[in-house]
Scaffold this motif. Structure first.
Motif, PDB file in Angstrom:
ATOM      1  N   HIS A   4      -4.909  -5.821  -4.317  1.00  0.00           N
ATOM      2  CA  HIS A   4      -3.936  -6.286  -3.321  1.00  0.00           C
ATOM      3  C   HIS A   4      -4.226  -7.725  -2.956  1.00  0.00           C
ATOM      4  N   SER A  28       0.833  -1.210   0.000  1.00  0.00           N
ATOM      5  CA  SER A  28       0.000   0.000   0.000  1.00  0.00           C
ATOM      6  C   SER A  28       0.860   1.249   0.000  1.00  0.00           C
ATOM      7  N   GLU A  41      -6.351  -0.564   4.096  1.00  0.00           N
ATOM      8  CA  GLU A  41      -6.832  -1.330   5.248  1.00  0.00           C
ATOM      9  C   GLU A  41      -5.775  -2.367   5.582  1.00  0.00           C
TER      10      GLU A  41
HETATM   11 MG    MG Z   1      -1.931  -2.796   2.317  1.00  0.00          MG
END
Ligand code: MG
Ligand code: GTP
Length: 459
Positions: free
Chosen positions: A101, A56, A70
């Motif tokens: 992801h 991320s 998240e």
């Molecule tokens: Mg992540």
């Protein structure tokens, strides 16, 4: 159009003519550009890597924004894929960006099947596109193309080489997607260690036959930069969304007690190389490769699996109509065969049930006959007993009549005066007999009386 007609056009000699003045078709590239800009673009990135490896953060750094992040748990029972789509705009260019992801990758004890959900996700996007393509009313230009254009595989900086999970997953993915391995959190290893790690990773990829995406060198405009960048693979990247003051400039960096690691400093990491290659230089090639190579392969396999082919066994070209007809015939024959099998199965079942029922009927019949025989036997026995009883009764009645007759005679004898002792005795006895006869009707006593009368010679 018939095949021979096409051949005529193919063999026709083409002539080059000079134009007398400006016609206007030289604006075709501009038309294409403005049409594409108006339509917008879409780009889909798949990030595969262990939980917390920096996926991320790298995406945020790459697009200089903050996407929804998240944090994943380390206790997922299987690998899942989490796609998120964003609308981005740079200058007047609209980009529909989908970031997918992996969640829970590398967290299971048994990692044998970890690659499967990723492959399934990639195939599902191809399938979605193929379905749209095969529709009668299709809208390929308007539909959201979710096919994965690039897969960034995050390699952990720790360890001396690739883990078996990395190798297995990359090997499974390389024919499905443009695969670019990156060494994550590159700031956690020293420069010399990083160089060694890069060499080791590349040699392991080559020895295991993993095909990673190579930046194209056919186009002269980018050949030089791309071929130079190919030598830097796998890129060692650092991600950060923190702005840190270095000198008199604010830069994206990671701050440590001994200094800072600047994300966009090429001496610190390969982040800029990755961003340049991915977004500025090769974005269109990645999209094109996805369509022309990976999707084509999926489509070909899928259509072949469905029975479509371009040529028949004699290398004659095969029309779609013929393939459809052949497939339909095959399907109908198959259906007929299955129908016949079902019918036969039904007939056999009916026969079996019929035989079972007949067997049961036979058993019931035998049981009935047996019961009937038993009943007749019992009836016969009863009849026998009845007859015996009747005979007994008749005999008794006969004896009774005889006894009564005798009694009558005895009573007659008793009414005259006794002359002898014997007569006296008889008189007393007769009185007793009379008394008994008056008071007692018991049959056995009658028979005993008769016996007594015999004794006294009254009969
Ligand atoms: Mg992540
Ligand atoms: P999940 O989505 O939970 O699987 O994690 P992720 O892979 O998205 O990792 P994330 O970007 O959330 O980063 C996890 C931690 O690693 C955070 O504390 C980040 O600050 C840190 N991190 C991210 N990138 C780097 C990096 O390049 N170097 C270092 N040292 N730490 C990093």
């Amino acid at each position: 159009m018939a095949a021979n007609e096409i051949d005529v056009f193919a063999n026709e000699e083409k002539r080059t003519l000079d134009l007398g003045g400006h016609v206007g078709f030289d604006s075709l590239p501009d038309q294409l550009v403005s049409k594409s800009v108006a339509q917008g673009f879409c780009f889909n990135i798949l990030c595969v890597g262990e939980t917390g490896i920096g996926k991320s953060t790298l995406m945020n750094t790459l697009f200089n924004t903050t996407f929804e992040n998240e944090e994943a748990s380390h206790y997922e029972s299987d690998v899942q894929l989490r796609p998120q789509t964003y609308d981005l705009q740079e200058s007047n260019v609209n980009l529909k960006l989908t970031i997918v992801h992996t969640v829970g990758f590398g967290d299971q004890i048994n990692k044998e099947e970890s690659y499967k959900p990723i492959l399934e996700y990639i195939d599902a996007q191809f399938e979605r596109y193929l379905e749209e393509e095969l529709k009668i009313r299709r809208s390929l230009f308007n539909c959201h193309d979710t096919r994965i254009h690039i897969c960034l595989y995050f390699i952990a900086p720790t360890g001396h080489s690739l883990k078996s999970l990395d190798l297995v997953t990359m090997k499974k993915l390389d024919s499905k997607v443009n695969l670019i391995p990156v060494i994550a959190k590159a700031d956690t290893v020293s420069k010399s260690e990083l160089d060694k790690l890069k060499i080791k990773i590349m040699s392991e990829l080559v020895s295991n036959g993993v095909q990673i995406y190579q930046f194209p060198t056919e186009d002269e405009a980018v050949a030089e930069i791309n071929s130079s960048m190919n030598t830097h693979l796998p890129f060692a990247v650092v991600g950060s969304v923190d702005d840190v003051k270095v000198g008199n400039k604010m830069v994206k960096a990671r701050l440590y007690p001994w200094g800072s690691v600047q994300v966009e400093n090429e001496n610190h990491c390969d982040f800029v190389k990755l961003r340049e290659m991915l977004l500025r230089v090769n974005m269109e090639d990645l999209r094109e490769q996805t369509h022309a190579r990976h999707y084509e392969l999926y489509r070909r396999c899928k259509l072949e699996e469905m029975g479509f082919k371009d040529t028949d066994p004699d290398s004659q070209s095969f029309s779609l109509q013929e393939t459809y007809e052949a497939k339909r015939k095959e399907f109908l024959l198959d259906l007929q065969r299955k129908e016949e099998e079902m019918r036969q199965m039904f007939v056999n079942k009916v026969k079996e049930t019929e035989a079972e029922l007949k067997e049961k009927e036979k058993e019931l019949h035998e049981r009935f006959e047996q019961l009937k025989r038993m009943h007749q036997e019992e009836k016969r026995n009863l009849e026998e007993k009845r007859r015996e009883l009747e005979e007994e009764m008749n005999a008794f009645n006969r004896r009774k009549v005889a006894a009564e007759t005798l009694m009558g005679q005895a009573l007659q004898g008793c009414s005259q005066p006794f002359k002898k002792d014997k007569d006296k005795k008889n008189g007393c006895f007769c009185e007793r007999v009379l008394m008994l006869l008056n008071n007692n009707t018991d049959l056995s006593r009658y028979s005993r009386l008769i016996t007594l009368m015999h004794y006294f010679h009254w009969t």
